[in-house]
Enzyme design. Structure first.
Site, PDB file in Angstrom:
ATOM      1  N   SER A  60      -2.272 -21.539 105.444  1.00 19.08           N
ATOM      2  CA  SER A  60      -3.036 -22.023 104.288  1.00 19.08           C
ATOM      3  C   SER A  60      -4.532 -22.028 104.584  1.00 19.08           C
ATOM      4  O   SER A  60      -5.346 -21.683 103.718  1.00 19.08           O
ATOM      5  CB  SER A  60      -2.571 -23.427 103.893  1.00 19.08           C
ATOM      6  N   ASP A  61      -4.904 -22.428 105.784  1.00 19.85           N
ATOM      7  CA  ASP A  61      -6.310 -22.401 106.179  1.00 19.85           C
ATOM      8  C   ASP A  61      -6.859 -20.980 106.169  1.00 19.85           C
ATOM      9  O   ASP A  61      -7.942 -20.710 105.645  1.00 19.85           O
ATOM     10  CB  ASP A  61      -6.476 -22.984 107.584  1.00 19.85           C
ATOM     11  N   LEU A  62      -6.126 -20.066 106.794  1.00 22.65           N
ATOM     12  CA  LEU A  62      -6.618 -18.698 106.927  1.00 22.65           C
ATOM     13  C   LEU A  62      -6.734 -18.004 105.580  1.00 22.65           C
ATOM     14  O   LEU A  62      -7.727 -17.320 105.303  1.00 22.65           O
ATOM     15  CB  LEU A  62      -5.697 -17.902 107.859  1.00 22.65           C
ATOM     16  N   GLY A 100      -9.668 -19.327 103.731  1.00 18.93           N
ATOM     17  CA  GLY A 100     -10.884 -18.702 104.239  1.00 18.93           C
ATOM     18  C   GLY A 100     -11.108 -17.329 103.640  1.00 18.93           C
ATOM     19  O   GLY A 100     -12.232 -16.957 103.287  1.00 18.93           O
TER      20      GLY A 100
END
Length: 405
Positions: A178-180, A183
């Site tokens: 989810s973070d990647l 980003g």
């Protein structure tokens, strides 16, 4: 001459989603100034082991996690909770194109560093806020971490082995998915805003939420549910919509077949010595193979136990059906294709001559990615960046007072 040369980015984000976005922009040629807390810095600097080792063999306490997301940046240590620190940000913002931040919704307003306050100083500013839940809604003010988002956003319900198999149950992805992906989406949004600014002359506020991105990236699984009303299940290493598209075990190790259409299935069956399988009325079409999934997989699974994985991969590759071995990271980094594509790079770091890193996957013919700066030490560029907005005497005073580091 990177594609984004001349674009200045002020990166006030920490951990992964925001720094990942900033690193991509830096790889593309933007000047990225990473603003960090004096003495502490980005949380991930301490997320070790493993730590980078200097050339003399000492651990530097620079975590590999931090280094994965902070290439091509300048580190400036500023305490933004102080009035003097806030004034420094406002001075920098006058010549800044993009600001990235991932503070809890509304928390920068008390410092006068919210979008409205900074846009009044620089109407061309593109201000990208990255949070777990977005700037509005009932959970907007809560912190949101990738693991929580993978669970809430449905990803873990379709990831992991089937419940009726040993070890079955929900699993998170092995990296912070989810973070990647947030980003990546943030990078796209920033570039879209930069293009729009070329015609309007104005910046804008970008509101990115990990949960929004996780819902969006459910992709076919999301539409499977919305179309059928059936809640998708976990299939382990199999695929909800394609058969065979999964892991198989040979006599020595496991390998993957990704058979994307009926003609590939025909070629697969011929290559492995089971041509009659492609003529079976139950298996001719993908829709039928999904209906009779267990039957066709049982036949294939038994057959694949008769040779090694290398032998099967060689036979199946010859007919151009997607197939591959399962590599650990050491094996993945040794893949000839990975090396040929220059996905491993060496950068010169302040504390070591060569720092091996994963390269950028972006390949541009005229404005290629450049690796200018290794992940910086905390405050490594504070004086170099701030000397353009305050005097040397003022810098010394701010340093003595702990405003900068």
């Amino acid at each position: 001459m990177g594609a984004l040369k001349g674009i200045r980015v002020l990166d006030l984000s920490r951990v992964l989603a925001g720094p990942w976005c900033g690193q991509i922009l830096g790889d593309l040629g933007a000047e990225v100034i990473k603003v960090e807390r004096p003495k502490i810095g980005d949380d991930t600097r301490s997320w070790g082991p493993p730590w980078m080792q200097s050339d003399d063999g000492d651990e530097t306490r620079e975590a590999a996690y931090y280094q994965s997301a902070n290439r091509n940046k300048l580190s400036v240590a500023i305490d933004i909770s102080t009035v003097e620190g806030q004034e420094l940000i406002k001075k920098l913002i006058l010549d800044t194109d993009v600001l990235i931040e991932n503070y809890k919704a509304g928390s920068l307003k008390k410092y006068g560093l919210d979008y409205e306050s900074l846009a009044s100083l620089n109407p061309k500013l593109i201000y990208c806020s990255i949070t777990g839940f977005g700037q509005d809604g009932p959970r907007a003010e809560e912190p949101g971490y990738d693991f929580i988002i993978q669970g809430m956003g449905g990803l873990m319900s379709v990831t992991g082995e089937r419940d009726d198999f040993p070890g079955g149950g929900p699993q998170k992805v092995g990296v912070a998915f989810s973070d990647l992906t947030t980003g990546l989406y943030s990078t796209i949004a920033i570039q879209a805003a930069l293009l729009n600014r070329n015609t309007t002359g104005l910046g804008q506020h970008i509101d990115m939420a990990l949960l929004d991105v996780q819902i969006a990236t459910l992709a076919n699984q999301g539409m499977n549910y919305l179309t059928s009303g059936n809640v998708p299940k976990r299939y382990g290493n199999a695929h909800a919509n394609i058969v065979p598209y999964q892991l198989f075990k040979a006599c020595d190790r496991e390998f993957i077949i990704a058979c994307g259409n009926d003609s590939q299935f025909f070629q697969l069956c011929k290559s492995i010595g089971l041509p009659e399988l492609a003529d079976d009325v139950r298996f001719k079409r993908n829709a039928d193979r999904i209906k009779y999934r267990n039957e066709v997989i049982d036949i294939l699974s038994a057959h694949f136990l008769t040779k090694t994985a290398d032998e099967w991969v060689h036979l199946i590759q010859a007919v151009k059906v997607p197939v591959g071995l399962i590599n650990n990271l050491e094996q993945a980094f040794q893949e000839p294709q990975v090396l040929a594509r220059k996905m491993l790079i060496d950068m010169q770091h302040t504390q070591r001559e060569e720092l091996r890193m994963v390269g950028s996957p972006i390949k541009l013919s005229r404005t290629p990615v450049e690796y200018r700066y290794a992940p910086p030490l905390l405050g490594e560029h504070t004086s170099d960046v701030l000397k353009h907005v305050v005097s040397q005497e003022k810098l010394a005073e701010l340093k003595a007072n702990g405003v900068i580091g």
